[in-house]
Design a protein around this motif. Structure first.
Motif, PDB file in Angstrom:
ATOM      1  N   ALA A 159       0.825  -1.204   0.000  1.00 54.28           N
ATOM      2  CA  ALA A 159       0.000   0.000   0.000  1.00 54.28           C
ATOM      3  C   ALA A 159       0.865   1.263   0.000  1.00 54.28           C
ATOM      4  O   ALA A 159       0.562   2.247  -0.701  1.00 54.28           O
ATOM      5  N   LYS A 160       1.930   1.239   0.778  1.00 59.09           N
ATOM      6  CA  LYS A 160       2.821   2.403   0.845  1.00 59.09           C
ATOM      7  C   LYS A 160       3.558   2.616  -0.465  1.00 59.09           C
ATOM      8  O   LYS A 160       3.713   3.749  -0.937  1.00 59.09           O
ATOM      9  N   LEU A 161       4.012   1.520  -1.095  1.00 62.18           N
ATOM     10  CA  LEU A 161       4.753   1.646  -2.352  1.00 62.18           C
ATOM     11  C   LEU A 161       3.857   2.134  -3.483  1.00 62.18           C
ATOM     12  O   LEU A 161       4.311   2.846  -4.386  1.00 62.18           O
ATOM     13  N   LYS A 162       2.574   1.786  -3.459  1.00 63.50           N
ATOM     14  CA  LYS A 162       1.656   2.264  -4.493  1.00 63.50           C
ATOM     15  C   LYS A 162       1.492   3.777  -4.425  1.00 63.50           C
ATOM     16  O   LYS A 162       1.231   4.436  -5.441  1.00 63.50           O
ATOM     17  N   LYS A 163       1.668   4.335  -3.249  1.00 69.18           N
ATOM     18  CA  LYS A 163       1.534   5.780  -3.088  1.00 69.18           C
ATOM     19  C   LYS A 163       2.734   6.543  -3.662  1.00 69.18           C
ATOM     20  O   LYS A 163       2.687   7.771  -3.776  1.00 69.18           O
ATOM     21  N   THR A 164       3.805   5.838  -4.005  1.00 71.04           N
ATOM     22  CA  THR A 164       4.967   6.507  -4.602  1.00 71.04           C
ATOM     23  C   THR A 164       4.696   6.892  -6.053  1.00 71.04           C
ATOM     24  O   THR A 164       5.469   7.654  -6.652  1.00 71.04           O
ATOM     25  N   LYS A 165       3.615   6.317  -6.651  1.00 70.85           N
ATOM     26  CA  LYS A 165       3.162   6.686  -7.998  1.00 70.85           C
ATOM     27  C   LYS A 165       4.273   6.566  -9.046  1.00 70.85           C
ATOM     28  O   LYS A 165       4.472   7.452  -9.885  1.00 70.85           O
ATOM     29  N   GLU A 166       5.021   5.457  -8.942  1.00 71.10           N
ATOM     30  CA  GLU A 166       6.036   5.082  -9.935  1.00 71.10           C
ATOM     31  C   GLU A 166       7.237   6.032  -9.961  1.00 71.10           C
ATOM     32  O   GLU A 166       8.046   5.999 -10.888  1.00 71.10           O
ATOM     33  N   SER A 167       7.380   6.883  -8.975  1.00 70.77           N
ATOM     34  CA  SER A 167       8.538   7.781  -8.928  1.00 70.77           C
ATOM     35  C   SER A 167       9.742   7.046  -8.365  1.00 70.77           C
ATOM     36  O   SER A 167       9.614   6.016  -7.693  1.00 70.77           O
ATOM     37  N   LEU A 168      10.917   7.573  -8.637  1.00 70.90           N
ATOM     38  CA  LEU A 168      12.143   6.968  -8.111  1.00 70.90           C
ATOM     39  C   LEU A 168      12.238   7.209  -6.608  1.00 70.90           C
ATOM     40  O   LEU A 168      12.062   8.330  -6.142  1.00 70.90           O
ATOM     41  N   VAL A 169      12.521   6.145  -5.873  1.00 69.61           N
ATOM     42  CA  VAL A 169      12.619   6.251  -4.423  1.00 69.61           C
ATOM     43  C   VAL A 169      13.814   5.440  -3.933  1.00 69.61           C
ATOM     44  O   VAL A 169      14.346   4.573  -4.645  1.00 69.61           O
ATOM     45  N   ASP A 170      14.245   5.731  -2.716  1.00 71.33           N
ATOM     46  CA  ASP A 170      15.257   4.929  -2.022  1.00 71.33           C
ATOM     47  C   ASP A 170      14.531   3.771  -1.341  1.00 71.33           C
ATOM     48  O   ASP A 170      13.779   3.998  -0.386  1.00 71.33           O
ATOM     49  N   PRO A 171      14.706   2.527  -1.791  1.00 70.02           N
ATOM     50  CA  PRO A 171      13.942   1.416  -1.213  1.00 70.02           C
ATOM     51  C   PRO A 171      14.245   1.155   0.252  1.00 70.02           C
ATOM     52  O   PRO A 171      13.426   0.574   0.960  1.00 70.02           O
ATOM     53  N   GLN A 172      15.413   1.599   0.722  1.00 71.64           N
ATOM     54  CA  GLN A 172      15.764   1.405   2.118  1.00 71.64           C
ATOM     55  C   GLN A 172      14.729   2.048   3.040  1.00 71.64           C
ATOM     56  O   GLN A 172      14.431   1.534   4.118  1.00 71.64           O
ATOM     57  N   GLN A 173      14.163   3.158   2.580  1.00 69.03           N
ATOM     58  CA  GLN A 173      13.195   3.884   3.402  1.00 69.03           C
ATOM     59  C   GLN A 173      11.927   3.079   3.645  1.00 69.03           C
ATOM     60  O   GLN A 173      11.200   3.315   4.602  1.00 69.03           O
ATOM     61  N   TYR A 174      11.652   2.121   2.774  1.00 65.41           N
ATOM     62  CA  TYR A 174      10.423   1.341   2.883  1.00 65.41           C
ATOM     63  C   TYR A 174      10.676  -0.073   3.409  1.00 65.41           C
ATOM     64  O   TYR A 174       9.969  -0.538   4.310  1.00 65.41           O
ATOM     65  N   PHE A 175      11.665  -0.739   2.876  1.00 66.55           N
ATOM     66  CA  PHE A 175      11.893  -2.129   3.260  1.00 66.55           C
ATOM     67  C   PHE A 175      12.548  -2.232   4.632  1.00 66.55           C
ATOM     68  O   PHE A 175      12.325  -3.200   5.360  1.00 66.55           O
ATOM     69  N   GLY A 176      13.350  -1.236   4.996  1.00 66.99           N
ATOM     70  CA  GLY A 176      13.881  -1.216   6.352  1.00 66.99           C
ATOM     71  C   GLY A 176      12.769  -1.069   7.379  1.00 66.99           C
ATOM     72  O   GLY A 176      12.788  -1.696   8.440  1.00 66.99           O
ATOM     73  N   LYS A 177      11.758  -0.256   7.041  1.00 74.23           N
ATOM     74  CA  LYS A 177      10.622  -0.073   7.950  1.00 74.23           C
ATOM     75  C   LYS A 177       9.812  -1.360   8.089  1.00 74.23           C
ATOM     76  O   LYS A 177       9.351  -1.698   9.179  1.00 74.23           O
TER      77      LYS A 177
END
Length: 495
Positions: A159-177
């Motif tokens: 659900a959180k990753l879908k809110k990124t709307k396909e933009s480039l992100v640092d995955p550490q910010q999500y998978f670490g959480k």
């Protein structure tokens, strides 16, 4: 002032001479120890290990001195054991001879000899480990299954990753959480929202601490802890970060104490507090506040970083090898589809995906040197006489990339875990989190997390790197206590 400087200079000279004498005296009493490069007084084998990549340096020494050899980290002798057969002897076949916890100065400055992961007292270790394994298995004293917790967190992550709307992100910010929340639930009984500042703070501390310990500064601290403790440098942040994490654990334990219901334990901390109360008439009990704080922090630290870093590395490898990722996507479509969440029992019907996840763990080689062990008695090992309390490095990297055990030891290839019929093939040399009695406490949790998180992500997303796959760098940023990947950005494209 001049006399003061002369006194200081004389004192430093006397100390240097004393250290030189002690070091030389120690080196001259080698006896029937394993072979190795000749150490220098005080410096030990620093010149052979001084390039900031201690793992590569040690494995290179194996070419000259054989599977078992000795090096000196400063004045501290360490027996280095390499290759599947030799490491298996240390961890499994003769595990009781090497069951003590070796010295990790970056960690033991805080933990001393306390906590389930750090204690060298075998009776205390057995009691704490037995309790910890039992409590973690019951996962909140049987209220919810471990798999349910991971599935819930995987849904929150999607659900959180879908809110990124396909933009480039640092995955550490999500998978670490995500990894942190699973461990939070086990240790402290609750999860945090992904925007929670406390969650972000803790994840950042854990990651930066392991990074620094594994860096060149951290390696210097492992060799010369008595000196480096007083020398300015980036390694000083290790001590700062560790103390901040410890204060965080103290605060959480205090919160549990204030709301504890002995008839309704919620998590690991509650279970330990109840155990402390039942044991309070025993003056020699190992269930006291210091062991609670140290054990909680050790399990929490390992649980967050082990899974989080593996997941980040997995994303990098999936993008680096799109053909392999496509085969995993196809297997997910065939077995799970898109209308239900992945379950751990799906793994038995997904041999290629299972092989890929095993290969990710093997290839990234998360803890290349293994956590150090220590001999519990004077022993004879492979014809060498090794004194009691000698530190031992069981080099897991040399096992995971042993060409005798894996047909493709130095490349990322799922065929390392597939037979000629494409079925999953177990391999006894697969020991990414060690083996034997001191194997990682959360090893079974890691297996569940990796399968559910990775299949859930690939079920819901295509992974898009910020550069072409051939330009993705999959070599570690630092390689020491841990192998830590370089920072990268990516986009998650809903399927």
């Amino acid at each position: 002032m001049l006399y003061f400087l002369e006194d200081v200079s004389l004192l430093m000279s006397l100390v240097s001479c004393l250290l030189l004498f002690i070091s030389c005296k120690h080196f001259w009493r080698k006896g029937n120890l394993p072979p190795g490069p000749t150490p220098l007084p005080i410096l030990g084998n620093y010149l052979q290990l001084s390039k900031g990549d201690i793992v590569t340096s040690l494995l290179k020494l194996r070419e000259k001195y054989g599977e078992v050899f000795m090096v000196y980290l400063g004045s501290r002798p360490v027996v280095v054991v390499t290759g599947y057969k030799a490491v298996k002897e240390v961890l499994v076949d003769r595990g009781d001879d090497f069951l003590g916890r070796g010295t990790v100065p970056s960690l033991t400055f805080l933990f001393k000899d306390y906590g389930v992961a750090s204690t060298s007292d075998m009776e205390i270790w057995r009691a704490l480990r037995r309790f910890s394994v039992s409590t973690m298995k019951s996962f909140g004293m049987g209220k919810r299954s471990l798999e349910d917790r991971v599935e819930e967190e995987a849904r929150c992550l999607v659900a959180k990753l879908k809110k990124t709307k396909e933009s480039l992100v640092d995955p550490q910010q999500y998978f670490g959480k995500a990894a942190c929340n699973v461990v939070f639930a086990i240790m402290f009984g609750n999860r945090h929202d992904y925007d929670d500042t406390e969650l972000l703070y803790v994840i950042d501390l854990v990651h930066k601490t392991l990074f620094l310990i594994s860096s060149r500064w951290g390696q210097l601290n492992e060799m010369f802890p008595q000196v480096m403790r007083f020398i300015p440098g980036r390694h000083q942040n290790i001590f700062v970060f560790m103390k901040e994490l410890f204060h965080f654990v103290e605060k959480r334990v205090e919160m549990n104490k204030k709301t504890l219901d002995k008839n309704n334990p919620r998590d690991y901390v509650d279970a330990f507090l109840i155990k402390m109360e039942t044991e309070n008439i025993n003056p020699t009990t190992e269930f006291h506040m210091t062991n609670l704080l140290c054990s909680t922090m050790q399990i929490f630290f390992a649980g967050v970083e082990t899974t989080g870093t593996t997941l980040i590395y997995a994303l990098l490898l999936f993008m680096k090898y799109p053909d392999i990722t496509a085969k995993v996507h196809n297997e997910i479509e065939k077995v799970i589809g898109r209308n239900r969440c992945p379950k751990i029992q799906d793994r038995s019907q997904m041999p290629f995906t299972d092989a890929v996840i095993h290969e990710i763990q093997r290839f990234i080689d998360l803890i290349p040197m293994g956590l150090p062990r220590k001999t519990t008695e004077d022993i004879t090992y492979r014809g060498y006489s090794i004194p009691k309390h000698t530190n031992v490095f069981p080099m897991l990297s040399s096992v995971l990339k042993d060409p005798v055990c894996f047909p493709y030891p130095n490349e990322f290839n799922p065929k390392n875990f597939l037979d000629e019929n494409g079925e999953f093939k177990k391999n006894d040399a697969f020991i990414p989190l060690s083996a034997g009695k001191r194997i990682c406490l959360g090893e079974s949790l890691v297996r569940i997390e990796l399968f559910i998180f990775l299949t859930t992500i690939l079920q819901n997303f295509d992974l898009k790197p910020s550069v072409t796959p051939e330009h993705l760098d999959i070599t570690p940023d630092v390689s020491g206590l841990g192998n830590i990947p370089k920072l990268f950005t990516m986009a998650f494209i809903p399927r």
